[in-house]
Design a protein around this motif. Structure first.
Motif, PDB file in Angstrom:
ATOM      1  N   VAL A  98       0.845  -1.196   0.000  1.00  0.00           N
ATOM      2  CA  VAL A  98       0.000   0.000   0.000  1.00  0.00           C
ATOM      3  C   VAL A  98       0.873   1.237   0.000  1.00  0.00           C
ATOM      4  O   VAL A  98       0.647   2.173  -0.756  1.00  0.00           O
ATOM      5  CB  VAL A  98      -0.938   0.019   1.232  1.00  0.00           C
ATOM      6  N   VAL A 108       3.622  -0.332   4.501  1.00  0.00           N
ATOM      7  CA  VAL A 108       2.285  -0.808   4.832  1.00  0.00           C
ATOM      8  C   VAL A 108       1.905  -1.830   3.768  1.00  0.00           C
ATOM      9  O   VAL A 108       1.908  -1.527   2.581  1.00  0.00           O
ATOM     10  CB  VAL A 108       1.257   0.330   4.887  1.00  0.00           C
ATOM     11  N   LYS A 110      -0.976  -4.610   2.516  1.00  0.00           N
ATOM     12  CA  LYS A 110      -2.369  -5.038   2.629  1.00  0.00           C
ATOM     13  C   LYS A 110      -2.421  -6.547   2.430  1.00  0.00           C
ATOM     14  O   LYS A 110      -1.958  -7.069   1.416  1.00  0.00           O
ATOM     15  CB  LYS A 110      -3.227  -4.331   1.582  1.00  0.00           C
ATOM     16  N   SER A 121      -9.517  -7.621   5.384  1.00  0.00           N
ATOM     17  CA  SER A 121      -8.340  -6.879   4.938  1.00  0.00           C
ATOM     18  C   SER A 121      -7.539  -6.432   6.149  1.00  0.00           C
ATOM     19  O   SER A 121      -8.066  -5.752   7.030  1.00  0.00           O
ATOM     20  CB  SER A 121      -8.746  -5.659   4.110  1.00  0.00           C
ATOM     21  N   TYR A 123      -4.247  -4.295   7.217  1.00  0.00           N
ATOM     22  CA  TYR A 123      -3.239  -3.317   6.814  1.00  0.00           C
ATOM     23  C   TYR A 123      -2.102  -3.429   7.829  1.00  0.00           C
ATOM     24  O   TYR A 123      -2.225  -2.990   8.967  1.00  0.00           O
ATOM     25  CB  TYR A 123      -3.827  -1.912   6.759  1.00  0.00           C
ATOM     26  N   THR A 125       1.590  -2.708   9.177  1.00  0.00           N
ATOM     27  CA  THR A 125       2.723  -1.787   9.148  1.00  0.00           C
ATOM     28  C   THR A 125       3.955  -2.533   9.621  1.00  0.00           C
ATOM     29  O   THR A 125       3.975  -3.083  10.719  1.00  0.00           O
ATOM     30  CB  THR A 125       2.477  -0.564  10.053  1.00  0.00           C
TER      31      THR A 125
END
Length: 143
Positions: A98, A108, A110, A121, A123, A125
């Motif tokens: 991402v 990041v 996904k 989903s 996300y 980091t």
């Protein structure tokens, strides 16, 4: 006596060298790809080996459920994952980048987990912490 001292010094140096060399593979494991692969293996396949190493101590996990955000710590997540160890999810997993910071220290990723009726989903980091790449934050939404 001098020979014995030399022998012991040489043996000590050899042992220290072997121990120092043993740490290299662990540091090499903590790459960005290893951290993401370990997270996916834990989430999708229930394979929790190495998960503790790729999660930063201050990692935060947030999940949007309707209009409410639930938050969990690293300990909460590890307890949950260990209680569901070796349980494979019936889903397909797709990943995409991402955002990648220009300094190459934060990304990041996904991670979509496609089930029959919905998509989860995540996300994720991933941060270069100085002790290798570690997961510092995961934000999850359901579609």
């Amino acid at each position: 006596m001098k020979t014995l001292k030399s022998f012991l010094l040489g043996l000590t140096l050899m042992v220290v060298g072997i121990i120092a060399k043993a740490d290299e593979p662990e540091a090499a494991k903590l790459s960005k790809n290893y951290a993401i692969a370990t997270y996916i293996n834990a989430m999708a396949q229930g394979k929790t080996e190495g998960l503790d190493n790729v999660l930063d101590q201050s990692a935060k996990f947030s999940m949007l459920r309707g209009k409410k955000v639930l938050s969990f710590s690293k300990t909460d997540m590890l307890n949950f994952m260990n209680s569901n160890a070796n349980i494979a999810q019936n889903c397909t997993v797709n990943t995409s980048v991402v955002e990648k910071e220009s300094n190459n220290d934060v990304s990041v990723i996904k991670v979509d987990m496609q089930y029959t009726d919905f998509v989860r989903s995540n996300y994720v980091t991933v941060t270069n912490t100085g002790n290798g790449w570690k997961i510092t934050n995961v934000y999850t939404v359901f579609k």
